[in-house]
Design a protein around this motif. Structure first.
Motif, PDB file in Angstrom:
ATOM      1  N   ILE A  68      13.491  11.383   2.719  1.00 52.32           N
ATOM      2  CA  ILE A  68      12.658  10.713   1.709  1.00 52.32           C
ATOM      3  C   ILE A  68      11.417  10.144   2.374  1.00 52.32           C
ATOM      4  N   LEU A  69      10.288  10.259   1.690  1.00 52.31           N
ATOM      5  CA  LEU A  69       9.070   9.571   2.157  1.00 52.31           C
ATOM      6  C   LEU A  69       8.471   8.815   0.984  1.00 52.31           C
ATOM      7  N   THR A  70       8.209   7.544   1.180  1.00 48.62           N
ATOM      8  CA  THR A  70       7.449   6.780   0.169  1.00 48.62           C
ATOM      9  C   THR A  70       6.467   5.876   0.884  1.00 48.62           C
ATOM     10  N   GLY A  71       5.670   5.194   0.095  1.00 43.25           N
ATOM     11  CA  GLY A  71       4.719   4.286   0.720  1.00 43.25           C
ATOM     12  C   GLY A  71       4.035   3.381  -0.273  1.00 43.25           C
ATOM     13  N   ASP A  72       3.336   2.409   0.268  1.00 40.81           N
ATOM     14  CA  ASP A  72       2.528   1.493  -0.537  1.00 40.81           C
ATOM     15  C   ASP A  72       1.210   1.253   0.171  1.00 40.81           C
ATOM     16  N   ARG A  73       0.168   1.076  -0.630  1.00 42.98           N
ATOM     17  CA  ARG A  73      -1.117   0.668  -0.053  1.00 42.98           C
ATOM     18  C   ARG A  73      -1.073  -0.834   0.221  1.00 42.98           C
ATOM     19  N   PRO A  74      -1.445  -1.243   1.414  1.00 44.32           N
ATOM     20  CA  PRO A  74      -1.407  -2.678   1.721  1.00 44.32           C
ATOM     21  C   PRO A  74      -2.668  -3.396   1.248  1.00 44.32           C
ATOM     22  N   ILE A 117       9.336   4.971   5.187  1.00 35.47           N
ATOM     23  CA  ILE A 117       8.448   4.218   4.301  1.00 35.47           C
ATOM     24  C   ILE A 117       7.159   3.885   5.041  1.00 35.47           C
ATOM     25  N   MET A 118       6.086   4.317   4.433  1.00 37.23           N
ATOM     26  CA  MET A 118       4.791   4.242   5.096  1.00 37.23           C
ATOM     27  C   MET A 118       3.896   3.171   4.470  1.00 37.23           C
ATOM     28  N   ILE A 119       3.321   2.344   5.312  1.00 37.43           N
ATOM     29  CA  ILE A 119       2.306   1.406   4.845  1.00 37.43           C
ATOM     30  C   ILE A 119       0.975   2.138   4.927  1.00 37.43           C
ATOM     31  N   ALA A 120       0.443   2.497   3.741  1.00 36.67           N
ATOM     32  CA  ALA A 120      -0.665   3.457   3.658  1.00 36.67           C
ATOM     33  C   ALA A 120      -2.009   2.757   3.825  1.00 36.67           C
ATOM     34  N   ASP A 121      -2.273   2.311   5.049  1.00 36.82           N
ATOM     35  CA  ASP A 121      -3.527   1.576   5.279  1.00 36.82           C
ATOM     36  C   ASP A 121      -4.749   2.486   5.200  1.00 36.82           C
ATOM     37  N   MET A 122      -4.598   3.760   5.633  1.00 34.24           N
ATOM     38  CA  MET A 122      -5.732   4.690   5.542  1.00 34.24           C
ATOM     39  C   MET A 122      -6.068   4.934   4.066  1.00 34.24           C
ATOM     40  N   GLN A 123      -5.024   5.126   3.267  1.00 32.31           N
ATOM     41  CA  GLN A 123      -5.282   5.351   1.841  1.00 32.31           C
ATOM     42  C   GLN A 123      -5.900   4.104   1.195  1.00 32.31           C
ATOM     43  N   ALA A 124      -5.454   2.929   1.624  1.00 29.72           N
ATOM     44  CA  ALA A 124      -6.013   1.684   1.081  1.00 29.72           C
ATOM     45  C   ALA A 124      -7.507   1.587   1.402  1.00 29.72           C
ATOM     46  N   SER A 139      -4.501  13.921   1.447  1.00 29.31           N
ATOM     47  CA  SER A 139      -3.942  13.132   2.545  1.00 29.31           C
ATOM     48  C   SER A 139      -2.498  12.731   2.232  1.00 29.31           C
ATOM     49  N   GLN A 140      -2.222  12.496   0.960  1.00 27.94           N
ATOM     50  CA  GLN A 140      -0.842  12.174   0.574  1.00 27.94           C
ATOM     51  C   GLN A 140       0.070  13.394   0.748  1.00 27.94           C
ATOM     52  N   ALA A 141      -0.476  14.592   0.513  1.00 29.95           N
ATOM     53  CA  ALA A 141       0.283  15.822   0.772  1.00 29.95           C
ATOM     54  C   ALA A 141       0.617  15.920   2.260  1.00 29.95           C
ATOM     55  N   ALA A 142      -0.325  15.488   3.098  1.00 28.89           N
ATOM     56  CA  ALA A 142      -0.076  15.485   4.545  1.00 28.89           C
ATOM     57  C   ALA A 142       1.053  14.504   4.877  1.00 28.89           C
ATOM     58  N   ASP A 143       1.026  13.306   4.265  1.00 31.03           N
ATOM     59  CA  ASP A 143       2.078  12.309   4.499  1.00 31.03           C
ATOM     60  C   ASP A 143       3.458  12.901   4.185  1.00 31.03           C
ATOM     61  N   ILE A 144       3.527  13.542   3.045  1.00 30.71           N
ATOM     62  CA  ILE A 144       4.827  14.021   2.551  1.00 30.71           C
ATOM     63  C   ILE A 144       5.326  15.205   3.373  1.00 30.71           C
ATOM     64  N   THR A 145       4.419  16.168   3.625  1.00 32.60           N
ATOM     65  CA  THR A 145       4.848  17.388   4.311  1.00 32.60           C
ATOM     66  C   THR A 145       5.072  17.169   5.805  1.00 32.60           C
ATOM     67  N   ILE A 162      12.183  14.664  -1.102  1.00 33.39           N
ATOM     68  CA  ILE A 162      12.225  13.683  -2.194  1.00 33.39           C
ATOM     69  C   ILE A 162      11.158  12.619  -1.965  1.00 33.39           C
ATOM     70  N   VAL A 163      10.400  12.339  -3.015  1.00 34.28           N
ATOM     71  CA  VAL A 163       9.429  11.243  -2.975  1.00 34.28           C
ATOM     72  C   VAL A 163       9.662  10.337  -4.180  1.00 34.28           C
ATOM     73  N   PRO A 164      10.281   9.183  -3.962  1.00 35.29           N
ATOM     74  CA  PRO A 164      10.471   8.253  -5.087  1.00 35.29           C
ATOM     75  C   PRO A 164       9.128   7.663  -5.487  1.00 35.29           C
ATOM     76  N   ASP A 202       3.005   7.551 -12.654  1.00 38.04           N
ATOM     77  CA  ASP A 202       1.569   7.793 -12.445  1.00 38.04           C
ATOM     78  C   ASP A 202       1.295   8.645 -11.206  1.00 38.04           C
ATOM     79  N   GLN A 203       2.281   8.752 -10.306  1.00 31.38           N
ATOM     80  CA  GLN A 203       2.064   9.505  -9.072  1.00 31.38           C
ATOM     81  C   GLN A 203       2.535  10.967  -9.163  1.00 31.38           C
ATOM     82  N   LEU A 204       3.146  11.338 -10.305  1.00 30.37           N
ATOM     83  CA  LEU A 204       3.676  12.708 -10.413  1.00 30.37           C
ATOM     84  C   LEU A 204       2.616  13.803 -10.219  1.00 30.37           C
TER      85      LEU A 204
HETATM   86  N1  TRP Z   1      -0.306   6.577  -3.418  1.00 34.36           N
HETATM   87  C1  TRP Z   1       0.712   5.600  -3.145  1.00 34.36           C
HETATM   88  C2  TRP Z   1       0.340   4.312  -3.886  1.00 34.36           C
HETATM   89  O1  TRP Z   1      -0.589   4.271  -4.636  1.00 34.36           O
HETATM   90  C3  TRP Z   1       0.878   5.298  -1.683  1.00 34.36           C
HETATM   91  C4  TRP Z   1       1.207   6.505  -0.871  1.00 34.36           C
HETATM   92  C5  TRP Z   1       0.454   7.048   0.132  1.00 34.36           C
HETATM   93  C6  TRP Z   1       2.375   7.305  -0.973  1.00 34.36           C
HETATM   94  N2  TRP Z   1       1.073   8.117   0.658  1.00 34.36           N
HETATM   95  C7  TRP Z   1       2.240   8.314   0.010  1.00 34.36           C
HETATM   96  C8  TRP Z   1       3.501   7.291  -1.811  1.00 34.36           C
HETATM   97  C9  TRP Z   1       3.207   9.311   0.159  1.00 34.36           C
HETATM   98  C10 TRP Z   1       4.455   8.279  -1.654  1.00 34.36           C
HETATM   99  C11 TRP Z   1       4.312   9.282  -0.680  1.00 34.36           C
HETATM  100  O2  TRP Z   1       0.965   3.310  -3.712  1.00 34.36           O
END
Ligand code: TRP
Length: 332
Positions: free
Chosen positions: A6-12, A39-46, A134-140, A146-148, A152-154
């Motif tokens: 499983i991979l998930t994350g949140d923007r900090p 579980i990734m703290i998505a600082d780059m995405q933030a 970039s999120q595709a990179a995180d997951i793959t 599985i990505v919980p 809105d993220q589907l």
């Molecule tokens: N986009 C997610 C959010 O808005 C954060 C996120 C970044 C993420 N990379 C991810 C979630 C990979 C699931 C898988 O919070």
């Protein structure tokens, strides 16, 4: 037996609130025992929409980690890490960008609605427009099956799978398709009655809120504006106190009784709010206390993230190696 990944994350961009708790944290705590969870703290995405405010992102990395630990995520079971500490993710993104068109990104419903909210138009930062890549990179990178996520993220998951299929069809089978796992709870409404609890709307209860703040927030919750006297009949629809009781009180029979009483008249707002406060205190006081305990040693929390990032790094590096070999960009 290998556990599903499983991979998930949140923007900090802020501390986590009860909306995060029912929407994802609770679920992740449940999943960690029988999954290999990252579980990734998505600082780059933030940074894609906070480039001019790096301190906001930076300071919230440890806050989000504290929320994770407080909620019950266990570093022995869940690998928690920081996105910017994994340079492989940026490199994978560069390769994937060639497999996606700008038009397709602009059509992504998640990106589209966020761009509208932020009023970007054509002046959208390029990094923001391409964040699904970039999120595709995180997951793959983790070959997560599985990505919980929230609903809105589907579309981001869908776009990830398009990239996976395109990559594999051109370069050979390296990447793994993924599935979004929707959490069981619907989204938690805001204290003010707005559809969503969200930092930008200022209608949140945070996991870090102390007993006084929690009490003030509950006492100020939106109820039925027409319920002026205790003896008047009151409305349940749109009444946040009852919405929250539905989510947090396990005693469904009692909630049904309270509702009927409120609708009939004779039950005051303050009384129901006091009861909700009891329910929230019982559930969240231990989490708040645990958070305060961890917050005494933030260096140790950052150390936990450093170790997690090293583990994540090793996994992502292996995937990147396979990707480079498949494309044929290995010269020396
Ligand atoms: N986009 C997610 C959010 O808005 C954060 C996120 C970044 C993420 N990379 C991810 C979630 C990979 C699931 C898988 O919070």
């Amino acid at each position: 037996m290998t556990k599903p990944i499983i991979l998930t994350g949140d923007r900090p961009t802020g501390q986590l609130h009860l909306g995060h708790y029912v929407g994802s944290l609770e679920n992740r705590v449940r999943l960690q025992a029988d999954h290999q969870q990252f579980i990734m703290i998505a600082d780059m995405q933030a940074l894609t929409d906070n480039a001019d405010n790096p301190e906001k992102v930076r300071s919230n990395v440890v806050e989000v980690a504290l929320d994770y630990l407080a909620a019950g995520l266990d570093p022995a079971q869940t690998t928690m890490f920081v996105q910017s500490a994994i340079p492989e993710l940026a490199e994978l993104t560069m390769f994937y960008l060639n497999l996606v068109t700008v038009a397709r990104l602009q059509r992504n419903p998640t990106v589209k609605s966020e761009m509208q909210q932020k009023g970007y138009g054509a002046d959208v930062p390029a990094g923001f427009l391409m964040y699904p890549v970039s999120q595709a990179a995180d997951i793959t990178a983790f070959k997560a099956g599985i990505v919980p996520v929230g609903e809105d993220q589907l579309p981001v998951i869908e776009q990830t799978n398009e990239i996976v299929r395109k990559f594999n069809s051109i370069y050979g089978d390296v990447l793994v398709e993924t599935k979004g796992l929707l959490s069981t709870h619907t989204r938690l409404a805001g204290l003010d009655g707005k559809a969503k609890m969200s930092k930008s709307l200022g209608n949140c209860i945070y996991l870090a809120d102390d007993a006084d703040i929690l009490k003030k927030k509950v006492m100020a919750m939106f109820t039925d504006p027409d319920h002026l006297r205790v003896e008047d009949p009151g409305k349940i629809e749109g009444n946040m106190v009852f919405s929250y009781l539905e989510v947090f009180d396990t005693n469904k029979e009692y909630v049904a009784e309270l509702k009927a009483h409120y609708q009939r008249g004779g039950l005051g707002d303050v009384k129901v709010k006091r009861y909700l406060l009891e329910i929230l205190e019982a559930k969240f006081a231990p989490i708040r206390d645990r958070r305060a305990e961890f917050a005494k040693d933030k260096a140790e929390v950052m150390n936990m993230l450093r170790i997690g990032s090293q583990k994540a790094n090793a996994v992502a590096a292996q995937t990147l190696l396979e990707v480079r070999r498949a494309i044929g960009v290995e010269y020396f």
